[in-house]
Design a protein around this motif. Structure first.
Motif, short mmCIF file in Angstrom:
data_model
loop_
_atom_site.label_atom_id
_atom_site.label_comp_id
_atom_site.label_asym_id
_atom_site.label_seq_id
_atom_site.Cartn_x
_atom_site.Cartn_y
_atom_site.Cartn_z
N HIS A 16 5.35 29.76 28.65
CA HIS A 16 4.70 28.99 29.24
C HIS A 16 3.79 29.46 29.32
CE1 HIS A 16 7.51 26.39 32.18
NE2 HIS A 16 7.98 27.16 31.20
N GLY A 19 0.83 28.15 27.56
CA GLY A 19 0.71 26.83 27.45
C GLY A 19 -0.61 27.09 28.51
N PHE A 20 -0.29 28.09 29.48
CA PHE A 20 -1.10 28.50 30.85
C PHE A 20 -2.26 28.59 30.89
CE2 PHE A 20 -2.56 31.10 34.02
CZ PHE A 20 -3.32 29.75 35.37
N TRP A 23 -4.12 25.58 29.38
CA TRP A 23 -4.62 25.06 30.06
C TRP A 23 -6.22 25.53 30.99
CZ3 TRP A 23 -4.84 26.52 35.15
CH2 TRP A 23 -5.34 25.40 36.06
N ASN A 26 -9.57 25.58 29.08
CA ASN A 26 -9.78 24.59 28.28
C ASN A 26 -10.04 22.81 29.32
OD1 ASN A 26 -10.17 24.96 25.82
ND2 ASN A 26 -8.30 24.95 25.90
N ARG A 27 -9.38 23.82 31.13
CA ARG A 27 -9.67 22.85 32.09
C ARG A 27 -11.04 22.34 32.52
NH1 ARG A 27 -10.22 27.84 34.05
NH2 ARG A 27 -11.14 27.95 36.09
N ILE A 30 -10.98 18.69 30.09
CA ILE A 30 -10.93 17.75 30.16
C ILE A 30 -11.32 16.71 30.68
CG2 ILE A 30 -8.26 16.69 30.95
CD1 ILE A 30 -7.01 19.62 30.34
N ARG A 46 -2.81 11.24 32.19
CA ARG A 46 -2.97 13.13 32.40
C ARG A 46 -1.92 13.75 32.71
NH1 ARG A 46 -9.23 14.19 33.91
NH2 ARG A 46 -8.56 15.86 35.82
N PRO A 50 1.62 18.16 32.43
CA PRO A 50 1.76 19.27 32.77
C PRO A 50 3.21 19.24 33.10
CG PRO A 50 1.05 18.26 34.86
CD PRO A 50 0.26 17.70 32.55
N TRP A 53 5.33 19.35 29.64
CA TRP A 53 5.15 20.93 28.83
C TRP A 53 6.23 21.29 30.01
CZ3 TRP A 53 4.54 21.53 24.32
CH2 TRP A 53 4.23 20.86 23.46
N TRP A 93 0.23 26.53 20.90
CA TRP A 93 -0.90 27.22 21.82
C TRP A 93 -1.92 27.47 21.36
CZ3 TRP A 93 1.75 32.98 22.84
CH2 TRP A 93 2.86 32.31 23.89
N PRO A 96 -4.21 23.55 22.23
CA PRO A 96 -5.55 23.00 22.71
C PRO A 96 -6.74 23.88 22.91
CG PRO A 96 -3.50 23.50 24.17
CD PRO A 96 -3.08 24.10 22.40
#
Length: 167
Positions: A16, A19-20, A23, A26-27, A30, A46, A50, A53, A93, A96
């Protein structure tokens, strides 16, 4: 007993973290960039990503704990099975930043194809160690198959713009 609980939580939470971070970094891309891409009709909404994942990272993290525990921790027997797991996690990882951050769909595609191979290799190396761990990875492999197909379609349907050219 308390120490094993900490290992269980640590291994389960570890996926996580990347992954976090992926995100978080790159948030902003999106809604600005990703939403404008041409995507196939079967692209998941979309809001699904989350949730998916979170489930997938939890399953793979716990699976890695099971393998680590069955191999007696960081032993020489754990080098290949956990090394493959770590390598596939690093590629997971990395996707993204390639895709959302750099808008480099070709690198994202190369990354996910290598990731697919390493995820399969991880599962094969885990099969004799812990079959429950392998089963916990099956949904991840299914999602990766969909994500790979989606990456291919987006790459094909959205030719990269050459610098200085506009339509």
């Amino acid at each position: 007993q308390g120490r094993m609980w900490a290992y269980t939580v640590g291994f389960t939470v570890l996926p996580h973290v990347g992954g976090f971070l992926g995100w978080f970094m790159n948030r902003k891309e999106i809604p600005v960039w990703y939403e404008k891409l041409k995507k196939p009709s079967w692209c998941p909404p979309r809001k699904i990503f989350p949730v998916a994942w979170t489930v997938l990272y939890t399953g793979m993290g716990y699976a890695s704990y099971l393998v680590w525990n069955d191999l007696g921790g960081c032993s020489s027997k754990a080098v290949i099975p956990l090394g493959l797991y770590g390598a596939q996690l690093a590629l997971n990882w990395a996707w993204p930043p390639f895709f959302f951050g750099a808008h480099n769909m070709k690198m994202a595609l190369i990354d996910i194809l290598c990731l697919d191979s390493l995820a399969i290799g991880t599962m094969c190396s885990w099969y004799r160690i812990n079959k429950i761990a392998v089963l916990l990875m099956v949904p991840y492999l299914g999602w990766l198959a969909m994500a790979t197909c989606l990456t291919i379609r987006i790459w094909k349907d959205n030719p990269e713009q050459k610098p200085g050219k506009s339509e």
